[in-house]
Design an enzyme around this catalytic site. Structure first.
Site, mmCIF file in Angstrom:
data_model
loop_
_atom_site.group_PDB
_atom_site.id
_atom_site.type_symbol
_atom_site.label_atom_id
_atom_site.label_comp_id
_atom_site.label_asym_id
_atom_site.label_seq_id
_atom_site.Cartn_x
_atom_site.Cartn_y
_atom_site.Cartn_z
ATOM 1 N N THR A 122 0.845 -1.201 0.000
ATOM 2 C CA THR A 122 0.000 0.000 0.000
ATOM 3 C C THR A 122 0.874 1.243 0.000
ATOM 4 O O THR A 122 0.673 2.165 -0.801
ATOM 5 C CB THR A 122 -0.925 0.001 1.239
ATOM 6 O OG1 THR A 122 -1.755 -1.161 1.187
ATOM 7 C CG2 THR A 122 -1.795 1.240 1.283
ATOM 8 N N ASN A 134 -5.533 -9.716 -7.412
ATOM 9 C CA ASN A 134 -5.726 -10.414 -6.134
ATOM 10 C C ASN A 134 -7.043 -11.186 -6.047
ATOM 11 O O ASN A 134 -7.126 -12.180 -5.350
ATOM 12 C CB ASN A 134 -5.624 -9.424 -4.970
ATOM 13 C CG ASN A 134 -6.341 -8.114 -5.245
ATOM 14 O OD1 ASN A 134 -6.008 -7.401 -6.203
ATOM 15 N ND2 ASN A 134 -7.324 -7.801 -4.438
ATOM 16 N N GLN A 140 0.862 -9.699 -5.850
ATOM 17 C CA GLN A 140 0.359 -11.073 -5.946
ATOM 18 C C GLN A 140 1.226 -11.963 -6.832
ATOM 19 O O GLN A 140 1.213 -13.181 -6.673
ATOM 20 C CB GLN A 140 -1.080 -11.086 -6.478
ATOM 21 C CG GLN A 140 -2.108 -10.563 -5.493
ATOM 22 C CD GLN A 140 -2.276 -11.442 -4.262
ATOM 23 O OE1 GLN A 140 -1.860 -12.592 -4.229
ATOM 24 N NE2 GLN A 140 -2.870 -10.885 -3.234
ATOM 25 N N ALA A 198 5.812 -8.411 1.811
ATOM 26 C CA ALA A 198 6.321 -9.680 2.353
ATOM 27 C C ALA A 198 5.216 -10.632 2.782
ATOM 28 O O ALA A 198 5.338 -11.844 2.641
ATOM 29 C CB ALA A 198 7.247 -9.403 3.543
ATOM 30 N N HIS A 199 4.096 -10.089 3.309
ATOM 31 C CA HIS A 199 3.127 -11.000 3.944
ATOM 32 C C HIS A 199 2.298 -11.802 2.945
ATOM 33 O O HIS A 199 1.515 -12.660 3.352
ATOM 34 C CB HIS A 199 2.247 -10.255 4.952
ATOM 35 C CG HIS A 199 1.146 -9.418 4.385
ATOM 36 N ND1 HIS A 199 -0.133 -9.891 4.256
ATOM 37 C CD2 HIS A 199 1.121 -8.143 3.925
ATOM 38 C CE1 HIS A 199 -0.908 -8.925 3.751
ATOM 39 N NE2 HIS A 199 -0.162 -7.865 3.537
ATOM 40 N N THR A 243 13.452 4.900 10.621
ATOM 41 C CA THR A 243 14.355 3.829 11.030
ATOM 42 C C THR A 243 13.948 2.512 10.372
ATOM 43 O O THR A 243 12.768 2.156 10.380
ATOM 44 C CB THR A 243 14.322 3.683 12.567
ATOM 45 O OG1 THR A 243 14.734 4.916 13.132
ATOM 46 C CG2 THR A 243 15.233 2.556 13.033
ATOM 47 N N CYS A 297 -15.226 -8.303 -0.070
ATOM 48 C CA CYS A 297 -13.873 -7.797 -0.275
ATOM 49 C C CYS A 297 -13.655 -6.417 0.314
ATOM 50 O O CYS A 297 -12.614 -6.122 0.850
ATOM 51 C CB CYS A 297 -13.460 -7.837 -1.731
ATOM 52 S SG CYS A 297 -11.862 -8.628 -1.903
HETATM 53 C C1 LIG Z 1 -2.239 -7.321 -0.478
HETATM 54 C C2 LIG Z 1 -2.121 -6.413 -1.632
HETATM 55 C C3 LIG Z 1 -1.754 -5.062 -1.476
HETATM 56 C C4 LIG Z 1 -1.548 -4.442 -0.106
HETATM 57 O O1 LIG Z 1 -0.372 -4.888 0.470
HETATM 58 P P1 LIG Z 1 -0.005 -4.464 1.970
HETATM 59 O O2 LIG Z 1 1.408 -4.871 2.114
HETATM 60 O O3 LIG Z 1 -0.936 -5.248 2.821
HETATM 61 O O4 LIG Z 1 -0.199 -3.008 2.083
HETATM 62 C C5 LIG Z 1 -1.617 -4.283 -2.594
HETATM 63 N N1 LIG Z 1 -1.826 -4.783 -3.822
HETATM 64 C C6 LIG Z 1 -2.186 -6.052 -4.025
HETATM 65 C C7 LIG Z 1 -2.376 -6.554 -5.404
HETATM 66 C C8 LIG Z 1 -2.347 -6.909 -2.940
HETATM 67 O O5 LIG Z 1 -2.711 -8.177 -3.137
#
Ligand SMILES: *Cc1c(COP(=O)(O)O)cnc(C)c1O
Length: 411
Positions: free
Chosen positions: A74, A158, A186, A207-208, A247, A333
């Site tokens: 984001t 996504n 994605q 990363a997540h 930081t 969503c």
């Molecule tokens: C999950 C996602 C985001 C947001 O990522 P964050 O690291 O949670 O801010 C942005 N774009 C796409 C396509 C995503 O799947």
């Protein structure tokens, strides 16, 4: 098998234990500030950051100086789009540069940033997509004018998994002298990405979504041909080549580096395995139920994603019926609201069908057993709901529902 079965990997992924192992020392003993130049605590933190930077850069064929760490995709999307517009944008004069091109199924981080800029007076084109979620390169080419300064189009979607023709977009942008940003959150780690071959100038990732920690991501910023500069969005200590002060999140960055390395190591095998499981899921469901449609591109799609619409059922009821499977519905969503998904709407899916849609996104821990369990739950839930549906009954009796006058006789 752990219940509920988790098939929502596009929302987030669990931390890979190997990523946690890599991070732990930087949460405890090696707690230094990567900007501390005077002692070993700072040096070892900085070295870890630079190792992670190299790992991420390698995956997309970038240079280490082209990686800017952020808090996630984001932020990367915001920094890229607002940074370019504020750096290169000109809203008056004969040589105006005030035009941005994006498309309708972007993630909210891009859509809302572009809508914000539109409200500030910038000119934004939202390209449409076809039934499979693809933009048309010819349409993009026609949308580019002398005033265009940025094209921002995602790689993998996504919700439906559709992969946009990134290399074609990149070539077009190069030829027309327009900067190209892509949200690859994605696709990163799931399909190959090469910023040189694909002509990408800016790229967001997180990363997540790849078994790393939440709250860390990065932005790739091209340094050569052309050198992209960004207006500062976060003022402060001048970290990250002055593109993102604050930081550094050293454990997070180490986690991102490790997660990226693991993803690329297993990409080919994982992609094959997940494609097979994904197709097993959709083919088995569609083989047992009628009136089920696939949303997204049948071929150019993320290996782990399948989005299905079930006619005559309502997504929320369906999710309640199969409460030991964790998935996303086509209406949930935007979380709190029960608006149908804007992505499915953009494909031309009716509101009714969008409400009866489910996104299944598979991942590293998904097993055949879980897929088969899910299939069984979906099939029985849809059958049960349809049995209770007067609409389904009417359709089975041959009534054309699109021609029914629902208000007749209400006086
Ligand atoms: C999950 C996602 C985001 C947001 O990522 P964050 O690291 O949670 O801010 C942005 N774009 C796409 C396509 C995503 O799947």
């Amino acid at each position: 098998m752990k219940l509920p079965v988790y098939l929502d990997y596009n929302a987030t992924t669990p931390l890979d234990p190997r990523v946690l192992d890599a991070m732990l020392p930087y949460l405890t003993d090696k707690f230094g500030n990567a900007a501390s130049r005077n002692h070993v605590y700072g040096w070892e933190a900085e070295e870890a950051v630079e190792r992670a930077r190299r790992k991420v850069a390698t995956v997309i064929n970038a240079g280490t100086k082209e990686i800017v760490f952020t808090s996630g995709a984001t932020e990367s999307d915001n920094v890229a789009i607002k940074g370019v517009v504020e750096m290169y944008g000109r809203r008056d004069g004969a040589d105006r540069k005030d035009h941005i091109i994006t498309q309708v199924t972007e993630h909210k981080a891009v859509i809302d940033t572009c809508t914000y800029l539109q409200q500030q007076g910038w000119d934004v084109t939202f390209l449409p997509v076809d039934r499979t979620g693809m933009i048309d390169l010819e349409e993009l080419s026609q949308a580019i004018t002398d005033r265009t300064l940025l094209v921002t189009i995602m790689h993998g979607n996504n919700e439906i998994g559709t992969l946009q023709p990134i290399a074609g977009i990149g070539r077009l942008c190069k030829r027309r002298g327009v900067l190209f940003h892509t949200d690859a959150t994605q696709s990163f780690g799931k399909v190959p990405i090469d910023v040189e071959e694909m002509g990408i100038d800016l790229l967001s990732l997180s990363a997540h979504k790849i078994y790393g920690p939440k709250g860390i991501g990065c932005l790739y910023v091209r340094r050569r041909n052309p050198r992209v500069r960004l207006a500062i969005q976060m003022h402060g200590g001048g970290h990250e080549r002055n593109m993102r002060s604050g930081t550094l999140n050293v454990p997070g960055i180490v986690g991102l580096g490790k997660a990226a390395e693991l993803s690329v190591e297993s990409m080919e095998e994982e992609s094959r395995r997940l494609t097979a499981l994904r197709d097993r899921l959709s083919e088995s469901i569609m083989g047992q139920l009628e009136d089920v449609t696939l949303n997204g591109h049948p071929v150019h799609r993320l290996p782990n994603t399948v989005n299905l619409s079930f006619a005559y059922v309502e997504g929320e009821s369906l999710m309640m019926e199969m409460n030991d499977v964790a998935v996303s519905s086509g209406s949930a969503c935007t979380s709190a609201s029960l608006e149908p998904s804007f992505v499915l709407r953009a494909l031309g899916v009716s509101d009714d069908l969008a409400h009866g849609s489910i996104r299944f996104s598979l991942g590293r821990l998904t097993t055949t057993e879980e897929v088969d369990h899910t299939t069984g739950r979906v099939v029985s839930a849809v059958r049960r709901l349809r049995e209770m549906s007067p609409l389904y009954e009417m359709a089975k009796e041959g009534v054309d529902l699109s021609k029914v006058d629902w208000h007749a006789g209400t006086g």
